[in-house]
Motif scaffolding. Structure first.
Motif, PDB file in Angstrom:
ATOM      1  N   TRP C  55      25.317  24.010 -11.619  1.00  0.00           N
ATOM      2  CA  TRP C  55      24.941  22.942 -10.689  1.00  0.00           C
ATOM      3  C   TRP C  55      25.456  21.578 -11.110  1.00  0.00           C
ATOM      4  CZ3 TRP C  55      21.867  20.715 -14.323  1.00  0.00           C
ATOM      5  CH2 TRP C  55      21.138  21.549 -15.175  1.00  0.00           C
ATOM      6  N   GLY C  56      25.683  21.356 -12.411  1.00  0.00           N
ATOM      7  CA  GLY C  56      26.183  20.051 -12.855  1.00  0.00           C
ATOM      8  C   GLY C  56      27.492  19.699 -12.159  1.00  0.00           C
ATOM      9  N   TRP C  57      28.362  20.685 -12.115  1.00  0.00           N
ATOM     10  CA  TRP C  57      29.672  20.478 -11.477  1.00  0.00           C
ATOM     11  C   TRP C  57      29.528  20.368  -9.966  1.00  0.00           C
ATOM     12  CZ3 TRP C  57      29.951  24.365 -15.586  1.00  0.00           C
ATOM     13  CH2 TRP C  57      30.628  23.904 -16.718  1.00  0.00           C
ATOM     14  N   LEU C  58      28.695  21.229  -9.422  1.00  0.00           N
ATOM     15  CA  LEU C  58      28.539  21.246  -7.964  1.00  0.00           C
ATOM     16  C   LEU C  58      27.970  19.913  -7.476  1.00  0.00           C
ATOM     17  CD1 LEU C  58      28.486  22.829  -5.261  1.00  0.00           C
ATOM     18  CD2 LEU C  58      26.134  23.461  -5.811  1.00  0.00           C
ATOM     19  N   ALA C  59      26.942  19.404  -8.185  1.00  0.00           N
ATOM     20  CA  ALA C  59      26.299  18.163  -7.752  1.00  0.00           C
ATOM     21  C   ALA C  59      27.302  17.006  -7.811  1.00  0.00           C
ATOM     22  CB  ALA C  59      25.085  17.872  -8.619  1.00  0.00           C
ATOM     23  N   ALA C  60      28.047  16.925  -8.911  1.00  0.00           N
ATOM     24  CA  ALA C  60      29.012  15.833  -9.057  1.00  0.00           C
ATOM     25  C   ALA C  60      30.047  15.868  -7.935  1.00  0.00           C
ATOM     26  CB  ALA C  60      29.704  15.917 -10.418  1.00  0.00           C
ATOM     27  N   GLN C  61      30.437  17.085  -7.576  1.00  0.00           N
ATOM     28  CA  GLN C  61      31.421  17.231  -6.502  1.00  0.00           C
ATOM     29  C   GLN C  61      30.792  16.860  -5.152  1.00  0.00           C
ATOM     30  OE1 GLN C  61      34.534  17.612  -6.545  1.00  0.00           O
ATOM     31  NE2 GLN C  61      35.340  19.320  -5.366  1.00  0.00           N
ATOM     32  N   ASN C  62      29.613  17.425  -4.877  1.00  0.00           N
ATOM     33  CA  ASN C  62      28.956  17.202  -3.579  1.00  0.00           C
ATOM     34  C   ASN C  62      28.569  15.745  -3.362  1.00  0.00           C
ATOM     35  OD1 ASN C  62      29.174  19.833  -2.924  1.00  0.00           O
ATOM     36  ND2 ASN C  62      26.978  20.222  -2.681  1.00  0.00           N
ATOM     37  N   LEU C  63      28.107  15.096  -4.434  1.00  0.00           N
ATOM     38  CA  LEU C  63      27.600  13.732  -4.296  1.00  0.00           C
ATOM     39  C   LEU C  63      28.718  12.696  -4.387  1.00  0.00           C
ATOM     40  CD1 LEU C  63      24.467  14.281  -6.552  1.00  0.00           C
ATOM     41  CD2 LEU C  63      24.444  13.979  -4.069  1.00  0.00           C
ATOM     42  N   GLY C  64      29.945  13.173  -4.607  1.00  0.00           N
ATOM     43  CA  GLY C  64      31.086  12.251  -4.610  1.00  0.00           C
ATOM     44  C   GLY C  64      31.255  11.482  -5.912  1.00  0.00           C
ATOM     45  N   TYR C  65      30.628  11.964  -7.021  1.00  0.00           N
ATOM     46  CA  TYR C  65      30.767  11.239  -8.286  1.00  0.00           C
ATOM     47  C   TYR C  65      32.199  11.313  -8.819  1.00  0.00           C
ATOM     48  CZ  TYR C  65      25.658  11.021  -8.327  1.00  0.00           C
ATOM     49  OH  TYR C  65      24.355  10.780  -8.016  1.00  0.00           O
ATOM     50  N   TYR C  66      32.823  12.475  -8.691  1.00  0.00           N
ATOM     51  CA  TYR C  66      34.222  12.584  -9.143  1.00  0.00           C
ATOM     52  C   TYR C  66      35.086  11.659  -8.297  1.00  0.00           C
ATOM     53  CZ  TYR C  66      32.841  16.832 -11.662  1.00  0.00           C
ATOM     54  OH  TYR C  66      32.247  17.727 -12.509  1.00  0.00           O
ATOM     55  N   ASP C  67      34.825  11.681  -7.010  1.00  0.00           N
ATOM     56  CA  ASP C  67      35.625  10.912  -6.072  1.00  0.00           C
ATOM     57  C   ASP C  67      35.567   9.418  -6.410  1.00  0.00           C
ATOM     58  OD1 ASP C  67      37.209  10.716  -3.691  1.00  0.00           O
ATOM     59  OD2 ASP C  67      35.449   9.813  -2.737  1.00  0.00           O
ATOM     60  N   GLU C  68      34.357   8.925  -6.699  1.00  0.00           N
ATOM     61  CA  GLU C  68      34.251   7.488  -6.975  1.00  0.00           C
ATOM     62  C   GLU C  68      34.889   7.120  -8.309  1.00  0.00           C
ATOM     63  OE1 GLU C  68      29.864   6.568  -8.688  1.00  0.00           O
ATOM     64  OE2 GLU C  68      29.846   7.510  -6.711  1.00  0.00           O
ATOM     65  N   LEU C  69      35.113   8.107  -9.166  1.00  0.00           N
ATOM     66  CA  LEU C  69      35.802   7.850 -10.439  1.00  0.00           C
ATOM     67  C   LEU C  69      37.316   8.016 -10.285  1.00  0.00           C
ATOM     68  CD1 LEU C  69      33.343   9.809 -12.764  1.00  0.00           C
ATOM     69  CD2 LEU C  69      33.636   7.335 -12.700  1.00  0.00           C
ATOM     70  N   GLY C  70      37.750   8.218  -9.046  1.00  0.00           N
ATOM     71  CA  GLY C  70      39.185   8.337  -8.802  1.00  0.00           C
ATOM     72  C   GLY C  70      39.732   9.720  -9.089  1.00  0.00           C
ATOM     73  N   LEU C  71      38.873  10.728  -8.958  1.00  0.00           N
ATOM     74  CA  LEU C  71      39.288  12.094  -9.289  1.00  0.00           C
ATOM     75  C   LEU C  71      39.228  13.003  -8.067  1.00  0.00           C
ATOM     76  CD1 LEU C  71      37.506  13.342 -12.531  1.00  0.00           C
ATOM     77  CD2 LEU C  71      39.948  13.010 -12.178  1.00  0.00           C
ATOM     78  N   ALA C 253      28.842  14.631 -16.457  1.00  0.00           N
ATOM     79  CA  ALA C 253      27.604  14.135 -17.073  1.00  0.00           C
ATOM     80  C   ALA C 253      26.683  13.560 -15.995  1.00  0.00           C
ATOM     81  CB  ALA C 253      27.926  13.074 -18.124  1.00  0.00           C
ATOM     82  N   MET C 254      27.290  12.856 -15.017  1.00  0.00           N
ATOM     83  CA  MET C 254      26.496  12.286 -13.930  1.00  0.00           C
ATOM     84  C   MET C 254      25.835  13.389 -13.100  1.00  0.00           C
ATOM     85  SD  MET C 254      29.158   9.266 -12.811  1.00  0.00           S
ATOM     86  CE  MET C 254      28.250   8.540 -11.445  1.00  0.00           C
ATOM     87  N   GLY C 255      26.602  14.413 -12.833  1.00  0.00           N
ATOM     88  CA  GLY C 255      26.055  15.533 -12.060  1.00  0.00           C
ATOM     89  C   GLY C 255      24.880  16.167 -12.784  1.00  0.00           C
ATOM     90  N   ALA C 265      16.796  19.323  -5.728  1.00  0.00           N
ATOM     91  CA  ALA C 265      17.944  18.890  -4.924  1.00  0.00           C
ATOM     92  C   ALA C 265      19.146  19.764  -5.248  1.00  0.00           C
ATOM     93  CB  ALA C 265      18.261  17.424  -5.213  1.00  0.00           C
ATOM     94  N   CYS C 266      19.315  20.050  -6.536  1.00  0.00           N
ATOM     95  CA  CYS C 266      20.489  20.822  -6.947  1.00  0.00           C
ATOM     96  C   CYS C 266      20.334  22.304  -6.584  1.00  0.00           C
ATOM     97  CB  CYS C 266      20.745  20.635  -8.434  1.00  0.00           C
ATOM     98  SG  CYS C 266      21.266  18.952  -8.765  1.00  0.00           S
ATOM     99  N   ARG C 267      19.091  22.771  -6.647  1.00  0.00           N
ATOM    100  CA  ARG C 267      18.837  24.133  -6.204  1.00  0.00           C
ATOM    101  C   ARG C 267      19.212  24.254  -4.719  1.00  0.00           C
ATOM    102  NH1 ARG C 267      14.788  27.708  -8.402  1.00  0.00           N
ATOM    103  NH2 ARG C 267      13.853  25.919  -9.383  1.00  0.00           N
ATOM    104  N   ASP C 268      18.872  23.192  -3.990  1.00  0.00           N
ATOM    105  CA  ASP C 268      19.175  23.146  -2.567  1.00  0.00           C
ATOM    106  C   ASP C 268      20.697  23.176  -2.325  1.00  0.00           C
ATOM    107  OD1 ASP C 268      18.200  22.722   0.170  1.00  0.00           O
ATOM    108  OD2 ASP C 268      19.265  20.811   0.017  1.00  0.00           O
ATOM    109  N   MET C 269      21.418  22.393  -3.102  1.00  0.00           N
ATOM    110  CA  MET C 269      22.888  22.384  -2.959  1.00  0.00           C
ATOM    111  C   MET C 269      23.454  23.758  -3.289  1.00  0.00           C
ATOM    112  SD  MET C 269      24.149  18.908  -4.803  1.00  0.00           S
ATOM    113  CE  MET C 269      23.044  17.519  -4.852  1.00  0.00           C
ATOM    114  N   MET C 270      22.904  24.353  -4.335  1.00  0.00           N
ATOM    115  CA  MET C 270      23.386  25.653  -4.789  1.00  0.00           C
ATOM    116  C   MET C 270      23.177  26.716  -3.705  1.00  0.00           C
ATOM    117  SD  MET C 270      25.096  26.601  -7.178  1.00  0.00           S
ATOM    118  CE  MET C 270      25.438  25.992  -8.770  1.00  0.00           C
TER     119      MET C 270
END
Lengths: 281, 283, 366
Positions: C55-71, C253-255, C265-270
């Motif tokens: 879920w750490g990876w999924l949340a970061a991807q879904n919530l746009g954390y990677y995107d806001e870091l330019g990834l 780490a953010m995820g 929330a992450c269970r829900d995303m999963m």
């Protein structure tokens, strides 16, 4: 005739002149081997186009060969896999042959059960593996059964088609001579069907090999497929490819053996059905 | 994963497969009753045996449990997505496999020399489980559906190739001689004699390629990177020991396979009929 | 004859072209984008892109954390740990999350692999016996048949070490039989008595337990503290795109932080990402939920301000343990395969903002 026979057919010719001509293509076969080796070497060793973990260099595979073959217990693993193949082929071939004969005797049975058998053929053996293991455990019996399931259909369907080949006139003649159904089956129908059945056996043998290897991928305690997994899990790609080449060799030897048996026992083949003679084109 | 043998093309006249009978005919001659009776027996045994305690009920759920799981599967949100993924991969793999197999067959089938030379290689490769090539294909084509399509193509092109090759060589030597005496070009011999003769056999290969493309995609989905699909679903449910759902997926797989074969049968008969008729007219 | 040669040449040309296509395919995605945006291919070690633990990876991807870091991160299903490792080493992925044993094996045969971020740790493998079967400790396993997941499975090293600790020779005193990873073949083996014990990954026994097959855990405590999973990459990738990998560590780490703040929330995303894994069985239990619950403990970092930090000592013990099972393995220093260059940077994110994010999350499923 089946497709596999078709390819083997090429090699059959009896005139002395043709015999010399016959050898020529096999020179190309032999010449192709170094060529393939060259392309392989070029793409891995020279151009480095393929990472060695996916396709090792020819040199590393050759180097790994004595290590794999010389490893303790290697002979046992080979023997185990060969037993699975042979057992599966014998069992599957026998079931396929008998089912073919049974269904050929009645069009009712045929249209009632053919769909079931075709459906069974459609289920990938990997899905069946857990069910078979649950049923008869992890021993070699389960692997033989998987190989048998993989190969029975090819033999079954060719037997069924082959038994339909006999000319009605021949059967009528036998009937007029008061031959029993049994006699008609084994004196007329089966001999005429044999070349076709042999084609099915050749196919069945290759599918039995695949069935045996795949059965060793799941819940096996030994065998070449098991060894292969071990090498892969320790990232020993050259040894993994050594096993692949051993499989290629087994496939070829089994195929040629059946082809040889067919030539030996089905000497009437060319007279029985009108077969294409590829040499004359 | 397995190859199915072709019925003998030489047996055209005495073709063993009887003309597909209508349901009415089948009921009248009794074969439909045998089918129905067999299904009933299987279902009853399936329902009773797991309840007897002879076999583990978790591993072998009853028929009704499986039907319930089947309904659950059909009602799920993901099921259509996975079905679509599998079937589109099968469709693409089949088309490419047939085209490639036919092209190979024509390229090599018109030359007995080359055909003979490569036969040993073809046979050796045929006996290898193609799944071992999966890592290489993923490296080549990436992690998407391309690699599983490629795997299915490799599995399914073979019968088309071989059947095309063999089919093109079916005309008798006299037929060749006749056309040659009429100064027919190589192209004419191919189009007017070889191809029409080969079509029934090629269609057999095309039909088998469909089934092989299907099982090839499923196997790739179970054993390698796959981008989802029915095979992945079956594996997921089996790993959860949710055998009702696992069998529900297997059930779907079998239904699709039988449907595919039936459709292919109809198409095959149409095409073969057409080709035989058009040949007859030309004669 | 000429046309035959032509055909042969054409086939050869196609072969060479196809083989050389490999490099070009591997290189795209590496160098596109402007000065700031990077793209990464992350090979996930499963047939599905996510499992309930990731879920750490999924949340970061879904919530746009990677995107806001330019990834731009592409998560791809590689099939399994071994396959993910292969493709990573082959250069077809920038990073992957193969399990610790796959990582360890690769390191011990001298592959260029680096763990740049520890995702989870603890309780990877266990040794189990059927409840009420009469075996109560490891010593009781002498002379027995022990099931393992697969030949060369990661648990074998642990099992062998645990056996040796009590004086049982793992080669001569017991028989190891591969019985799969907790699926139908495993249940069949235990149920039929083909094996007396089962050593495997912890996650593998959930299915058995929910199927009503109760197991007793005999795992010695010392084997419960190893690193389980991380972001594995190669030195070559780290040299080529350190910036991208640095941001990837932070996004992950953010995820993780988000999910620890709001696990539901992450269970829900999963559930949205992998609905079939959360499908309930006949008893109304979902494997996805069980695995998710366990993973909350495994991913929880020792220090919440050092998410992704490595356990050097644990990794060293782990490597030494695997190494003890085969003479072919080379000696590897844990420090040489653990990279902590990005850990500090990864944790320099706005925790308050993420807590607010976590509170504001709106459920999608039920």
């Amino acid at each position: 005739m089946t497709r596999t026979e078709g390819i083997a057919q090429v090699a059959i010719s009896n005139t002395p002149k043709a015999r010399r001509k016959k050898a020529a293509p096999y020179l190309l076969t032999i010449a192709l081997a170094p060529f393939i080796l060259f392309v392989w070497w070029l793409s891995t060793d020279v151009l480095k186009a393929v990472p060695p973990i996916l396709l090792p260099t020819p040199g590393s595979v050759i180097e790994a060969f004595p290590r794999v073959v010389g490893a303790a217990g290697f002979g046992d693993q080979v023997l185990r896999t060969l037993t699975e193949i042979a057992g599966g082929f014998a069992l599957g071939g026998a079931i396929g042959f008998l089912l073919g004969i049974l269904l050929s005797t009645s069009s009712r049975l045929r249209s009632a059960y053919l769909p079931f058998l075709s459906a069974l053929e459609a289920i990938p053996t990997v899905i069946l593996a857990p069910i078979i293991i649950a049923w008869i455990g992890f021993g070699i019996e389960g692997k033989i059964l998987q190989a048998a399931i993989a190969c029975f259909y090819a033999v079954f369907i060719t037997t069924l088609s082959g038994l339909g080949l006999a000319e009605p006139n021949a059967i009528n003649l036998m009937r007029s001579l008061r031959a029993s159904r049994w006699q008609i089956m084994f004196k007329v129908k089966v001999p005429i069907a044999l070349p076709v059945i042999f084609g099915g056996l050749q196919l069945g043998a290759t599918t039995a090999i695949i069935g045996a290897i795949v059965s060793e991928f799941i819940g096996a305690t030994g065998g070449l497929g098991y060894l292969m997994l071990r090498y892969r899990s320790s990232f020993n790609t050259p040894s993994y490819w050594v096993i692949i080449f051993i499989f290629l060799a087994i496939g070829l030897v089994v195929y040629l053996t059946i082809w040889w048996l067919e030539k030996k026992f089905v000497f009437w083949r060319s007279a029985s059905i009108n077969r294409p003679d590829l040499e004359k084109q | 994963m397995t190859l199915i043998a072709s019925p003998p093309p030489g047996a055209k006249a005495t073709r063993n497969h009887p003309k597909k009978e209508s349901l009415f005919q089948r009921i009248r001659n009794g074969s439909a009753w045998i089918t129905i009776l067999t299904i009933v027996v299987i279902v009853v045994l399936w329902q009773i045996i797991p309840q007897t305690g002879l076999i583990n009920r978790v591993l072998f759920p009853t028929f009704t449990d499986t039907v319930a799981a089947f309904v659950q599967l059909l009602g799920s949100s993901y099921w259509w997505g996975d079905l679509t993924k599998t079937m589109s991969a099968v469709g693409i793999a089949w088309v490419i496999g047939v085209a490639f197999g036919f092209a190979m067959g024509v390229a090599l089938g018109t030359s007995p020399f080359v055909r003979t030379a490569i036969t040993p290689y073809a046979i050796a490769v045929q006996a290898l489980p193609k799944v071992v090539l999966a890592p290489l294909l993923i490296g080549w084509l990436g992690f998407g559906s391309e690699s599983k399509i490629a795997l299915a193509v490799i599995i399914c092109f073979f019968p088309v190739w071989i059947d095309t090759m063999v089919g093109l060589s079916l005309p008798s030597a006299n037929e060749f001689k006749l056309l040659q005496s009429l100064k027919a070009s190589k192209r004419q011999v191919f189009l007017k004699l070889q191809l029409p003769t080969a079509i029934p056999l090629i269609m057999v290969g095309v039909k088998h390629a469909l089934l092989l493309a299907f099982t090839g995609v499923i196997v790739a989905e179970i054993l390698a990177a796959s981008d989802g699909g029915l095979g992945t679903l079956a594996k997921e449910f089996a790993s959860q020991l949710n055998m009702g759902m696992t069998y529900a997926v297997v059930f779907v797989v079998v239904i699709i396979a039988v449907t595919l074969v039936s459709i292919a049968d109809v198409v095959e008969r149409r095409v073969v009929f057409w080709s035989e008729e058009s040949r007859a007219r030309k004669r | 004859m000429k046309s035959q040669l032509k055909i042969a040449a054409a086939i050869a040309a196609v072969g060479v072209l196809a083989l050389s296509g490999c490099t070009t395919a591997a290189e795209d995605g590496a160098s596109d984008g402007g000065d700031e945006r990077y793209s990464i291919t992350m090979a996930m070690a499963s047939t599905d892109t996510y499992t309930a633990e990731w879920w750490g990876w999924l949340a970061a991807q879904n919530l746009g954390y990677y995107d806001e870091l330019g990834l731009d991160v592409e998560f791809v299903a590689a099939g399994g740990s071994g396959a993910a490792m292969e493709q990573l080493i082959a250069g077809n992925a920038d990073a992957g999350n193969p399990s610790a044993p796959a990582f360890g094996e690769a390191a011990l045969v001298g592959m260029d692999v680096v763990n740049m971020f520890t995702y989870s740790s603890g309780a990877i493998f266990g040794i189990f016996v059927p409840e009420g079967g009469g075996i109560t400790d490891i010593e009781g396993l002498r002379g027995k048949n022990i099931g393992i997941s697969e030949p060369g499975g990661g648990e074998v090293a642990f099992l062998e070490a645990a056996l040796r600790d009590v004086g049982i020779d793992p080669i001569t005193d017991v028989q190891l039989i591969p019985i799969g990873s907790g699926g139908p073949e495993t249940l069949a083996a235990l149920d039929s008595g083909s094996v007396d014990a089962y050593a495997t990954a912890y996650n593998d026994i959930f299915a058995l337990q929910t199927a009503g097959y109760n197991l007793t855990d005999l795992t010695p405590a010392i084997y419960n503290t190893f690193p389980a999973r991380g972001i594995i990459t190669t030195q070559a990738v780290l040299d080529e795109k350190p910036e991208a990998m640095k941001e990837f560590a932070r996004g992950t780490a953010m995820g993780i932080f988000f999910c620890l703040e709001n696990p539901d929330a992450c269970r829900d995303m999963m559930k949205t990402a992998i609905p079939s894994a959360f499908e309930e069985n006949a008893d109304g239990i979902s494997q996805g939920d069980l695995r998710f619950d366990l993973s909350l403990k495994q991913v929880l970092p020792a220090d919440i301000n050092a998410i992704g930090a490595h356990d050097v000592e644990g990794t060293q013990e782990f490597l030494d343990l695997i190494r003890s099972t085969s003479p072919d393995y080379i000696e590897v220093e844990a420090a040489s395969v653990l990279n902590d260059d990005f850990i500090e940077y990864a944790n320099e994110f706005d925790r308050d903002r993420l807590s607010a994010d976590a509170e504001a999350y709106e459920m999608v499923n039920e």
